[in-house]
Enzyme design. Structure first.
Site, PDB file in Angstrom:
ATOM      1  N   GLU A   1       0.846  -1.196   0.000  1.00 32.04           N
ATOM      2  CA  GLU A   1       0.000   0.000   0.000  1.00 32.04           C
ATOM      3  C   GLU A   1       0.885   1.251   0.000  1.00 32.04           C
ATOM      4  OE1 GLU A   1      -4.066  -0.936   2.046  1.00 32.04           O
ATOM      5  OE2 GLU A   1      -2.490  -1.030   3.561  1.00 32.04           O
TER       6      GLU A   1
ATOM      7  N   CYS B   1     -11.011   2.432   5.934  1.00 29.66           N
ATOM      8  CA  CYS B   1     -10.257   3.605   6.391  1.00 29.66           C
ATOM      9  C   CYS B   1     -10.561   4.848   5.565  1.00 29.66           C
ATOM     10  CB  CYS B   1      -8.766   3.315   6.363  1.00 29.66           C
ATOM     11  SG  CYS B   1      -8.160   2.707   4.778  1.00 29.66           S
TER      12      CYS B   1
HETATM   13 ZN    ZN Z   1      -7.749   4.369   3.306  1.00 29.23          ZN
END
Ligand code: ZN
Length: 663
Positions: free
Chosen positions: A343, A427
């Site tokens: 990520e 998130c």
């Molecule tokens: Zn996120």
């Protein structure tokens, strides 16, 4: 001024004031472009976030009056190291629970708080109050508070800072607490989080007997700075600084911690501590590495501490990191972090378009970092990038109506990348929600005798300089038009400097004060024009920023973009979508000689300016059945229409492309 408003001023006694502080959220009324987006969050997103957290059964994890989902429904309860390997997700027969759900509640509370500034919503406020009551009941007598470690993995607190988001969750709840206190004047969550922060300060620190750790996912640092500013408690600021200073020192805390729980430090899923920017002390770091959101939150915290403590060693490191990000590792949309594996970041100039991860949270994090760099003074180097991330790679993560989301923000799609209602790792929705709802705080920087205008747009701001109330109104159709009229209304004549950003995308700017032209060469430094004078009621500033259509080319080291061109106008990056261009977008080639026209489209996508040009396209019909042949394909003229990137995938699903072939 109410008590909660005065708390918003947020100064730290005994420490130098920030050079330039953002204006508190409720002191800026955004209208126009940002007003529409704030309204979408206040009327839809904030409620949706709460509802979807409940649907995901997050209440069950935090409510001590309900059976813990980890107790009632049998599912494999892995060790912390297994948890990290499994991507922090445990799936039982009917429940998926996450160790970072407290952070989702924190951001949801924060989004709700900023939304309550915009418009009262008693029903939402009641729901949030009930969540806060649950946290109050859940908190342990010593102040500790983690729904994961109290309800799912009891007995293991502070055993795996590397993987388990414990301090990260605390940080987001602190940010939620500060915002909710400021919005409603209610102290309950703030008091809860102060008790927890006190417990954290008793647990971590340089003193003998305390743990020498820090979180594997940064966040607590910038949150403690906010807590220190709102409470005036220096100990929270010092703890934030401790976590920054301690990061990456040897012997490495994550090694020692792994051994203490009987694990092999080398059996780490992500292999390298670059993942959490703890591979070396922060002042020695010169490359943006690892998980992109973690990096942005760390740098944000470092910038806060650099400003609060006047720490030039941090500032120097931050500038090196800024250069590395913006000259080698940034998508043209302000997206960052190309890889889904970590990520985050990979290698310099590695910016694939179709597989771009470019998480919404990472662009939001870049906005956080850039805005904090502006605390050290107005500088278009940071503000231009903040603007790019704001208008492109971050708000692309939220649908125009505020109800659907993107996690990844690629720059090319074959039509299968579409917005979703919720995500197993949610998130991004509350992160983009809280950023949009607090947009007013990114517009300005206020010092003792100056106001810096970082962003333009229809809005009204109220602030004090040297005890004089001033109202500043921007009338502008920005970002569709570069003309900005600024009305200054001080209660009494007041001398201060007005800094006006001259964006790098603007090649021709003109400035007038009360009708008199100002020579920009004489007054501009670091990309801001500085007007110092005694301001009187009715003073008027006219700023005219020429907003041409730009063709952008990438450094040839970016292999994915070579021979390609992107279109930009003002702060906006454009893309082409299948719905306007009949698909087969990879066939489009834009001649360098093409005349690109801008059109106002008030009824399209909530009102946008589109770009159109006569391009070329390989004719589909011209090819025989085979795959290869010696004759090149026939080419035909085709009109192309581009829309702002942030607005893509708000109509029929289909292909999308930012980087067109250049011909
Ligand atoms: Zn996120």
């Amino acid at each position: 001024m109410t008590a909660s408003q005065s708390a918003l001023q947020g100064t730290t006694p005994g420490k130098p004031k920030l050079a330039f502080r953002p204006l508190p959220v409720p002191q800026v009324d955004a209208r126009g472009f940002w007003g529409d987006r704030v309204d979408a969050v206040a009327t839809r997103t904030a409620g949706i976030l709460y509802d979807r957290c409940v649907e995901a059964r997050m209440l069950e994890q935090i409510d001590p009056d309900r059976p813990s989902p980890g107790v009632v429904i049998p599912f494999h309860s892995p060790s912390p190291d297994e948890a990290a390997t499994a991507g922090n997700e445990f799936t039982g027969s009917t429940v998926t629970t996450q160790m970072f759900w407290d952070s989702d509640w924190g951001k949801t509370i924060e989004t709700a708080a900023y939304s309550l500034y915009r418009r009262r919503n008693d029903a939402l406020e009641k729901k949030i109050d009930a969540v806060i009551d649950m946290y109050g009941k859940l908190q342990q007598p010593d102040g500790y508070l983690s729904s994961w470690y109290q309800r799912i993995q009891p007995g293991l607190r502070w055993t795996n800072l590397r993987d388990c988001h414990e301090l990260y969750c605390a940080g987001h709840l602190i940010e939620g607490a500060v915002a909710y206190y400021q919005a409603t004047g209610k102290r309950k969550l703030l008091d809860i989080m102060c008790r927890y922060a006190d417990h954290i300060a008793e647990t971590f620190g340089p003193e003998p007997g305390k743990k020498k750790g820090y979180c594997g996912h940064e966040e607590i640092e910038l949150a403690l700075v906010k807590l220190a500013r709102v409470t005036g408690q220096q100990k929270y600021m010092d703890l934030a600084k401790y976590f920054i200073d301690q990061r990456g020192l040897e012997p490495h805390y994550f090694d020692e911690e792994a051994r203490a729980r009987g694990a092999d430090p080398k059996a780490y899923h992500f292999k390298t501590y670059e993942y959490s920017q703890s591979h070396k002390p922060v002042r020695e770091q010169d490359k943006v590495v690892g998980h992109a959101v973690r990096a942005m939150y760390l740098y944000s915290g470092m910038a806060d501490i650099a400003t609060e403590y006047g720490d030039d060693s941090l500032r120097v490191a931050l500038d090196r990191l800024w250069d590395d990000l913006t000259t080698k590792n940034l998508y043209v949309t302000g997206g960052i972090g190309p890889s889904s594996h970590n990520e985050g970041f990979t290698a310099d100039y590695d910016l694939p378009n179709e597989t771009a991860y470019a998480e919404t949270c990472a662009s939001v994090g870049l906005v956080f970092w850039a805005s904090r760099m502006l605390g050290m003074g107005p500088n278009a180097r940071y503000a231009d990038m903040m603007e790019r991330a704001l208008y492109n790679g971050s708000i692309s993560g939220l649908s125009l109506d505020g109800s659907l989301f993107f996690y990844e923000n690629p720059l090319e799609s074959r039509g299968k990348h579409n917005r979703w209602k919720w995500h197993r790792c949610p998130c991004c929705p509350p992160n983009i929600g809280r950023m949009v709802a607090s947009i007013g705080s990114y517009f300005y920087g206020l010092s003792d005798d100056a106001l810096a205008v970082h962003l333009y747009g229809n809005s009204t701001a109220r602030f004090d300089i040297a005890g004089t109330q001033i109202e500043l109104t921007q009338a502008s159709n920005y970002p569709w038009d570069g003309t900005v009229s600024i009305g200054v209304e001080p209660e009494a004549p007041t001398t201060f400097t007005l800094h006006l950003r001259l964006p790098a995308w603007c090649r021709k700017a003109a400035l007038k004060v009360n009708g008199e032209a100002v020579d920009l060469d004489d007054v501009t430094s670091d990309g801001y024009a500085a007007i110092r004078r005694e301001w009187h009621k009715g003073d008027q500033v006219e700023l005219d920023l020429e907003m041409a259509v730009d063709r952008l080319y990438a450094n040839p080291e970016v292999r994915q973009d070579i021979g390609r061109v992107a279109l930009a106008r003002g702060p906006l990056i454009y893309c082409v979508e299948e719905t306007d261009n009949a698909g087969q977008l990879h066939r489009i080639a834009l001649p360098r000689t093409a005349n690109i026209e801008a059109h106002k489209q008030p009824n399209l996508l909530g009102g946008v300016v589109t770009l159109s040009a006569l391009a070329r396209k390989e004719a589909f019909e011209s090819w025989d059945n085979g795959l290869y042949r010696t004759e090149p394909p026939a080419v035909e003229e085709a009109k192309v229409t581009a829309v702002p990137y942030f607005a893509w995938d708000n109509r029929d699903p289909g292909e999308m492309l930012v980087w067109l072939r250049d011909s």
